[in-house]
Enzyme design. Structure first.
Site, PDB file in Angstrom:
ATOM      1  N   HIS A 352       0.857  -1.181   0.000  1.00 10.08           N
ATOM      2  CA  HIS A 352       0.000   0.000   0.000  1.00 10.08           C
ATOM      3  C   HIS A 352       0.896   1.235   0.000  1.00 10.08           C
ATOM      4  O   HIS A 352       2.090   1.161   0.325  1.00 10.08           O
ATOM      5  CB  HIS A 352      -0.897   0.027   1.240  1.00 10.08           C
ATOM      6  CG  HIS A 352      -1.978  -1.000   1.231  1.00 10.08           C
ATOM      7  ND1 HIS A 352      -2.929  -1.074   0.231  1.00 10.08           N
ATOM      8  CD2 HIS A 352      -2.266  -2.004   2.116  1.00 10.08           C
ATOM      9  CE1 HIS A 352      -3.766  -2.068   0.497  1.00 10.08           C
ATOM     10  NE2 HIS A 352      -3.389  -2.653   1.625  1.00 10.08           N
ATOM     11  N   CYS A 393      -0.530   2.332  -4.424  1.00  8.52           N
ATOM     12  CA  CYS A 393      -1.317   3.537  -4.693  1.00  8.52           C
ATOM     13  C   CYS A 393      -0.472   4.778  -4.424  1.00  8.52           C
ATOM     14  O   CYS A 393       0.407   4.780  -3.562  1.00  8.52           O
ATOM     15  CB  CYS A 393      -2.565   3.559  -3.812  1.00  8.52           C
ATOM     16  SG  CYS A 393      -3.795   2.304  -4.244  1.00  8.52           S
TER      17      CYS A 393
END
EC number: 3.4.22.61
Length: 511
Positions: A352, A393
């Site tokens: 992430h 991301c």
């Protein structure tokens, strides 16, 4: 639902149900279903093709007289149910499946109809070809039909002109043996005609799907006359003898380029973050996001694919799962220290993240630019290619206000950043897409491009191919993604050459 329970429910489907099933299908669904069920039956494919052509010219009132599915049940009295249900799942005929007493969600988990290259009973190439039919626009289908018909006119022409039903044309090409499916595992298949067309017209995702399907299932060629060798493409997307793996190895590369060797390629460090927790150390509380980071399902597929591809290139792959931020930094520094006799270093981080940051498994993030500073601070990596691959991301962190952990890494000269290259899954400010079963768009496309182009194209060009391929993809809800690259390469850099005997493992083993 277990596989045993599904088989039990399939047995409740009676052959007398089939006329009603057929009435509930529209013509497009019937065409797709016929293609999936009959496409690998050459003796009956011609007959079904003619039946579909008659139905295409008939009115809707004539449809109740169609017996395509009943004929199929007669031809496969013992196995027709499992083939039919999988085909109905693939075309998304949910209403029909519900009327048959079956649960769509349970069937979806069993048959994976949304994964183009994975099948249970249906021929793998038929499923991949159907997926391609669904992906192409009407204009793309029309151009494809016209181009292939113009260049491959064999026998009497097919007197059908509606490219919306591309499967009808594919059935025609199968019966004319312009393309061949081979046996049940695609041994002896020949879909090079389609691969060449897709590559030449920048439909790389469709070409890759066919290549991966054959590579995933075929083990050997059935006969010398119908080999399943899939030739790499030249710079214009044309496959020929000069672009075979052997010939590609002798094709000239750019002059004054840096060419890495298999013997000393270097370390490929893969940091794979799947499971996350919140570090309990009070010193790190300021770095934690306010919410728990979710599980990253599908990331193991990316890790395995990266491991296979970089091992194929000669890299010493070191893969680590679920590292906290300090362990990440430790392994990166250790890889740098051990790169004295190596020609390059690759660091892949799957996690992430937010803009210019990636999380450790303890939910503490590192700044990506700081990681690059670490790589560039080691003298034994001076002017050597240093590739950082980030699957994470990169949205602005306006709500969480998380802070990256500060890394102490000093550089004294801008020249230390020479041959530093970053490949990001997405441009800054946007999320990165990842399939929970088959892996991320970016990593899978990157590995595909390396396998296909590393013998002929330098790294920067390979990354350009990846950007184009990913940008052309669309998710179920029309999601899009555009990768980003940046760096300071002072010359073209080529990955080590591979030979035809190097094993390339398919995208999704073991599913």
């Amino acid at each position: 639902m277990s596989g045993h329970n599904i088989l039990t429910q399939l047995e409740s489907i009676d052959v007398l149900d089939l006329p009603y099933v057929e009435r509930d299908l529209n013509f497009a669904q019937l065409v797709s279903l016929s293609f999936l069920l009959y496409g690998d039956e050459h003796s009956t494919a011609t007959y079904i093709l003619q039946k579909l052509l008659v139905l295409a010219r008939a009115t809707a009132s004539d449809w109740p007289h169609s017996d395509i599915l009943s004929q199929y049940a007669k031809s496969k009295p013992q196995t027709w149910r499992k083939y039919l249900v999988e085909a109905l799942c693939i075309i998304g005929a949910r209403q029909v499946l519900r009327k048959l007493g079956l649960c769509w969600q349970e069937l979806r988990m069993h048959y994976l109809p949304h994964v183009g290259s994975i099948r249970v009973h249906i021929h793998p190439l038929l499923k991949s070809l159907y997926t391609i039919c669904e992906e192409l626009t009407l204009a793309q289908r029309g151009r494809m039909v016209l181009d292939i018909k113009e260049k491959n006119s064999v026998g009497d022409p097919l007197r059908f002109y509606d490219a919306e039903y591309l499967e009808i044309f594919l059935l025609d090409w199968l019966t004319r043996r312009l393309i061949r499916l081979g046996d049940f595992n695609a041994n002896g298949s020949d879909v090079q005609l389609l691969i060449e067309y897709f590559k030449f017209n920048d439909l790389h995702a469709q070409a890759t799907l066919l290549v991966d399907t054959v590579n995933a299932y075929a083990t050997s060629s059935c006969s010398p006359a119908t080999p399943n060798v899939l030739l790499p493409m030249d710079g214009n997307g044309i496959a020929n003898e000069s672009s075979s793996p052997t010939a590609a190895a002798s094709r000239p590369r750019a002059k004054n380029a840096l060419q890495l060797s298999r013997e000393n390629a270097g370390i490929a460090l893969i940091i794979n973050q799947q499971e996350f927790y919140r570090d309990a150390n009070d010193d790190y509380k300021v770095y934690l996001p306010p919410i728990e980071l979710p599980l990253r399902n599908g990331t193991d597929m990316d890790k395995q694919r990266l491991t296979n591809v970089f091992s194929m290139l000669g890299y010493k792959v070191e893969a680590h799962d679920n590292l906290d931020h300090l362990s990440m930094l430790h392994h990166i520094r250790q890889a740098c220290k051990r790169s004295l006799l190596h020609e390059s270093l690759v660091v892949c981080i799957l996690s992430h993240g937010f803009e210019d940051a990636v999380y450790g498994a303890n939910s503490v993030a590192l700044r990506i630019s700081d990681i690059e500073n670490v790589l560039c601070s080691y003298e034994n990596l001076y002017e050597k290619p240093k590739l950082v691959v980030i699957q994470a991301c990169q949205q602005e962190d306006k709500e969480n206000n998380a802070l990256p952990y500060k890394i102490n890494a000093s550089t004294k000269s801008p020249c230390q950043y020479l041959n530093m290259l970053r490949a990001m899954s997405t441009v800054p400010g946007f999320p990165a897409l990842r399939h929970t079963q088959t892996g991320s768009w970016f990593i899978q496309s990157l590995c595909d491009a390396i396998v296909e182009h590393s013998n002929s194209d330098h790294i920067a060009d390979i990354l350009t191919i990846v950007i184009n391929n990913v940008a052309n993809k669309r998710g179920n809800k029309n999601e899009t993604m555009v990768p980003w690259t940046g760096g300071a390469l002072r010359q073209h850099v080529y990955f080590p050459r591979t030979s035809a005997t190097d094993k390339v493992v398919p995208d999704s083993p073991g599913l």
